[in-house]
Design an enzyme around this catalytic site. Sequence first.
Site, PDB file in Angstrom:
ATOM      1  N   HIS A 170       0.824  -1.223   0.000  1.00 50.07           N
ATOM      2  CA  HIS A 170       0.000   0.000   0.000  1.00 50.07           C
ATOM      3  C   HIS A 170       0.851   1.263   0.000  1.00 50.07           C
ATOM      4  O   HIS A 170       0.348   2.343  -0.306  1.00 50.07           O
ATOM      5  CB  HIS A 170      -0.936  -0.012   1.214  1.00 50.07           C
ATOM      6  CG  HIS A 170      -2.031  -1.028   1.086  1.00 50.07           C
ATOM      7  ND1 HIS A 170      -3.320  -0.696   0.783  1.00 50.07           N
ATOM      8  CD2 HIS A 170      -1.998  -2.382   1.169  1.00 50.07           C
ATOM      9  CE1 HIS A 170      -4.059  -1.796   0.710  1.00 50.07           C
ATOM     10  NE2 HIS A 170      -3.275  -2.836   0.939  1.00 50.07           N
ATOM     11  N   ASP A 383       3.262   9.410  -0.750  1.00 47.84           N
ATOM     12  CA  ASP A 383       2.082   8.671  -0.307  1.00 47.84           C
ATOM     13  C   ASP A 383       1.873   7.534  -1.288  1.00 47.84           C
ATOM     14  O   ASP A 383       1.996   7.754  -2.500  1.00 47.84           O
ATOM     15  CB  ASP A 383       0.854   9.603  -0.368  1.00 47.84           C
ATOM     16  CG  ASP A 383      -0.128   9.385   0.765  1.00 47.84           C
ATOM     17  OD1 ASP A 383      -0.238   8.241   1.218  1.00 47.84           O
ATOM     18  OD2 ASP A 383      -0.785  10.362   1.184  1.00 47.84           O
TER      19      ASP A 383
END
Length: 498
Positions: A170, A383
């Site tokens: 992720h 991110d």
Amino acid sequence: MSPEQRLVIVSNRLPLVMTRKDGAWQAAPGSGGLVTALAPVLRDRGGMWIGWPGSTEPPTDDLREAIAGAVDDTGYDLVPVFIDEEEKQLFYRVFSNEVLWPLFHDMTSRCRFLPEAWEVYGRVNQRFTDVIADQVREHDFLWIHDYHLMQVAGKLRRAGLDQRVGFFLHIPFPPVDVFMKLPWRRELLEDLLQFDIIGFQTQRDRRNFARSVSALLPDMATVRTSGQRTSIMTDSRTVLVGAFPIGIDATGFRRDASTEEVADRAWYLHENYPERQIVLGVDRLDYTKGIPEKLQAYRYMLRSEPEMIENVTLVQVVVPSRWEIPHYEQLKHEIERLVGEINGEFTRPGWVPVHYYYRPLSRPELLGYYRTAEALVASSWKDGMNLVAKEYCACKVDEPGVLLLSEFAGAAAQMYRDAIMFNPHDIAGMAAAMHRALMMPRDERSRRMRRLQRGVHRQDVFWWVDRFLQAALQRRLADFPTVNEFYPAASADEAAAQ
Ligand code: GDG
């Protein structure tokens, strides 16, 4: 497909948190990007989710029963893996969050490469592997999630299990010169190459990983890239490596943002911010999210564009996270100092420039802000994806809003055309982007937001799962049928019909 084929998800945390109240165990829904994304996927599919329930107390029968009882609400089995206080400290806090997290976000100066933490990381990965080996059936597809569990496939193979196992990261994968700093870089890569398929959020992460394998394991792996897919050949298997950008349950967000409860909240917010535009920030407390830079940019804008004074409010929600780690505590102080400074410098009667929450909002509260805010700023230094950016778009059900997005969020690869992009290290540039968003004519806002919404609905979380399962098994999510006819899970087709 075998009728008993189940989707088995494994992640560090279960999608719930167990806490003890007045002696009795209670389950509360978990939070964070991974849980928000995956919970609607597995819902009512009768599969299984294996993970840590968040408590370090020794497992007792009543705790096990409380976890098993939460199944009624989820529609899939929950299987706990227990870890104790020392393991929480070294596996979770140190190795996962003070080695892998900063390293993979290119912030090596925050890494604490403690050898004993590496040892306990291996021990906890072994514990997860033992639980998986105990639960898994021959035809199940095992899908392991995130940086906490990168050794699971290696350990499963060593235990003699050879079924198909997929992995999704992720968070970003760093460039090779950063990854090389990890003292256990070879061991970790070797274990990763025991998965059958490895998914990353972006093509950049896929490339970084392929380069690390080429540079660090030239003797045991051959990397072949064709187009946007990479195959890595080792003696034991061919590992498929691809980019699978995660989506959100856009239909679910849109539906929930359209409820009367959220509409009432939105109306209440409008009433309380009369004639004022709201710029929203929603972030976990994390140094990767660029929260101080966002505050500095906002201050820069108020200083350089004084007509904005009293006409805009920054609502910054910071969700407490990992506060036991000193870097996080320092960050909290830095944010609070900046909020205090900005409010001290600009506050007027009836207007406070920054409204600051340091607590999680309920889902209706959060959706009320998404629905109301004229702009949302996601200012991450780095991110994996940034789901908040996508959720904001899905929830703009009446007035269009402007998405301001860091060039370094994974979401940028999909949203760069219609978001206002900026470099989060460039304070003046971010301030100019905020000003541009606030001054943007309505028809341009609408045009951009419509296109963003189309993308968020088309490439939603069901699309993401389908693409991953297709690559892993030539299957789609619909091949894992729902088990509860009264609460059918939303499907990709349903979402596409939106
Ligand atoms: C990791 C990666 C990747 C936030 N505040 C509240 C709240 N949230 C929910 C949001 C969103 C989630 O938390 C945050 O997700 P992000 O993606 O923005 O960030 P991470 O937690 O760091 O997630 C990230 C993600 O995994 C998925 O792959 O995108 O890059 O770092 O869903 O809605 N929820 C509620 N109240 C809040 O105040 N209820």
